[in-house]
Design a protein around this motif. Sequence first.
Motif, PDB file in Angstrom:
ATOM      1  N   HIS A 122       0.835  -1.206   0.000  1.00 15.18           N
ATOM      2  CA  HIS A 122       0.000   0.000   0.000  1.00 15.18           C
ATOM      3  C   HIS A 122       0.871   1.258   0.000  1.00 15.18           C
ATOM      4  CE1 HIS A 122      -3.492   2.497   1.442  1.00 15.18           C
ATOM      5  NE2 HIS A 122      -2.514   3.171   2.022  1.00 15.18           N
ATOM      6  N   GLU A 123       1.888   1.263   0.848  1.00 16.45           N
ATOM      7  CA  GLU A 123       2.747   2.452   0.957  1.00 16.45           C
ATOM      8  C   GLU A 123       3.556   2.671  -0.325  1.00 16.45           C
ATOM      9  OE1 GLU A 123       2.301   4.518   3.255  1.00 16.45           O
ATOM     10  OE2 GLU A 123       1.015   3.204   4.428  1.00 16.45           O
ATOM     11  N   VAL A 124       4.103   1.597  -0.868  1.00 17.21           N
ATOM     12  CA  VAL A 124       4.879   1.713  -2.108  1.00 17.21           C
ATOM     13  C   VAL A 124       3.953   2.178  -3.248  1.00 17.21           C
ATOM     14  CG1 VAL A 124       6.161   0.396  -3.864  1.00 17.21           C
ATOM     15  CG2 VAL A 124       6.701   0.099  -1.436  1.00 17.21           C
ATOM     16  N   ALA A 125       2.702   1.738  -3.222  1.00 22.63           N
ATOM     17  CA  ALA A 125       1.729   2.162  -4.240  1.00 22.63           C
ATOM     18  C   ALA A 125       1.515   3.677  -4.195  1.00 22.63           C
ATOM     19  CB  ALA A 125       0.411   1.424  -4.049  1.00 22.63           C
ATOM     20  N   HIS A 126       1.491   4.257  -2.996  1.00 20.90           N
ATOM     21  CA  HIS A 126       1.382   5.725  -2.892  1.00 20.90           C
ATOM     22  C   HIS A 126       2.523   6.394  -3.660  1.00 20.90           C
ATOM     23  CE1 HIS A 126      -1.952   6.542  -0.204  1.00 20.90           C
ATOM     24  NE2 HIS A 126      -1.456   5.854   0.815  1.00 20.90           N
ATOM     25  N   VAL A 127       3.722   5.827  -3.536  1.00 17.76           N
ATOM     26  CA  VAL A 127       4.884   6.406  -4.218  1.00 17.76           C
ATOM     27  C   VAL A 127       4.764   6.230  -5.734  1.00 17.76           C
ATOM     28  CG1 VAL A 127       7.397   6.313  -4.515  1.00 17.76           C
ATOM     29  CG2 VAL A 127       6.406   6.074  -2.226  1.00 17.76           C
ATOM     30  N   ALA A 171       0.538  10.163  10.732  1.00 17.36           N
ATOM     31  CA  ALA A 171      -0.010   8.855  11.061  1.00 17.36           C
ATOM     32  C   ALA A 171      -0.935   8.443   9.929  1.00 17.36           C
ATOM     33  CB  ALA A 171      -0.756   8.921  12.374  1.00 17.36           C
ATOM     34  N   GLU A 172      -0.464   7.543   9.086  1.00 16.70           N
ATOM     35  CA  GLU A 172      -1.254   7.095   7.936  1.00 16.70           C
ATOM     36  C   GLU A 172      -2.586   6.535   8.381  1.00 16.70           C
ATOM     37  OE1 GLU A 172      -2.025   6.719   4.596  1.00 16.70           O
ATOM     38  OE2 GLU A 172      -0.716   5.078   4.007  1.00 16.70           O
ATOM     39  N   TYR A 173      -2.550   5.842   9.494  1.00 18.64           N
ATOM     40  CA  TYR A 173      -3.782   5.212   9.976  1.00 18.64           C
ATOM     41  C   TYR A 173      -4.299   5.916  11.209  1.00 18.64           C
ATOM     42  CZ  TYR A 173      -1.484   2.014   6.894  1.00 18.64           C
ATOM     43  OH  TYR A 173      -0.825   1.492   5.815  1.00 18.64           O
ATOM     44  N   PRO A 178      -2.764  12.232   5.844  1.00 21.54           N
ATOM     45  CA  PRO A 178      -1.979  12.812   4.760  1.00 21.54           C
ATOM     46  C   PRO A 178      -2.531  12.515   3.370  1.00 21.54           C
ATOM     47  CG  PRO A 178      -0.865  10.886   5.628  1.00 21.54           C
ATOM     48  CD  PRO A 178      -2.096  11.090   6.454  1.00 21.54           C
ATOM     49  N   PHE A 179      -3.329  11.491   3.228  1.00 19.34           N
ATOM     50  CA  PHE A 179      -3.814  11.150   1.888  1.00 19.34           C
ATOM     51  C   PHE A 179      -5.337  11.211   1.825  1.00 19.34           C
ATOM     52  CE2 PHE A 179       0.323   8.911   1.944  1.00 19.34           C
ATOM     53  CZ  PHE A 179       0.898   9.565   0.865  1.00 19.34           C
ATOM     54  N   SER A 180      -5.855  11.491   0.632  1.00 18.45           N
ATOM     55  CA  SER A 180      -7.297  11.598   0.457  1.00 18.45           C
ATOM     56  C   SER A 180      -7.908  10.213   0.274  1.00 18.45           C
ATOM     57  CB  SER A 180      -7.597  12.450  -0.780  1.00 18.45           C
ATOM     58  OG  SER A 180      -7.260  11.722  -1.951  1.00 18.45           O
TER      59      SER A 180
HETATM   60 ZN   LIG Z   1      -2.436   5.199   2.494  1.00 17.73          ZN
END
Ligand SMILES: [Zn+2]
Length: 264
Positions: A122-127, A171-173, A178-180
Amino acid sequence: MQWKTRGAVGALVLTLAACSQTPTGRSQLTLFSDEEIDQMGEQSFAQYQQQLPTVGGQTADYVQCVAQAITRAADIGESWEVKVFKDDSANAFALPGGHIGVNTGLLDVAENQDQLATVIGHEVAHVLAHHANERVSTQAATQTGLSVLQSAAGIESQGGQQLMGLLGMGAEYGIIKPFSRKQESEADGLGLELMAQAGFDPRASVELWQNMSANSQGQPPVWMSTHPSHGQRIDGLQGQMDRALAAYQQARADGRTPSCQRPG
Ligand SMILES: [Zn+2]
């Protein structure tokens, strides 16, 4: 830093010309070059390491093993820097420029390598989907954003902390988002694909989010309003599970069978 002023000044001019597409075909605003965004990632990762102690040994080897299987399968190079931070919050992030951070608290929630692969995928996908560029660009296109970028000289400053949040290091969760929602569901789908291609069982993604849900009792309502709920995430993941399972079986048949030892 050069990118701060250049990005801010150019923001209005570039707005019309700087739309690009995510891997899912969604249009996004990207005002900064890859080099500029990578530099922001470098700087934020260096600062983050000054704020939290890192953990080595078997724990670091385990996280490295899972992360490497994913970056290798995604064909995005193997030189990603992976650090485990001693922190009880169940959080992780990946940064442009090739950095992955996982908190020890996440390892209590992610019970096995497949669940951990869910989060790292999931995190790598954000990148891969340039979400950090999109976030920083969106901020830079507003008056608030200008001051954020201009005051980011010190990461300890309010602006610096906000930049780290925009890059996905809040805190991503947790409470700071930070993300929509759009970016989250995009990262869920792409991440599921990445983990499956690396040979991790995509069905573990559902278990991970169930664990995350059990772990986050008592979250304030504001958290729910800015996040997809765990239930929505699980529904989204299940909708893509057939395709992910096919990719997983293909990966196993091709010999991608990661066996990362979780320390007891
Ligand atoms: Zn995320």
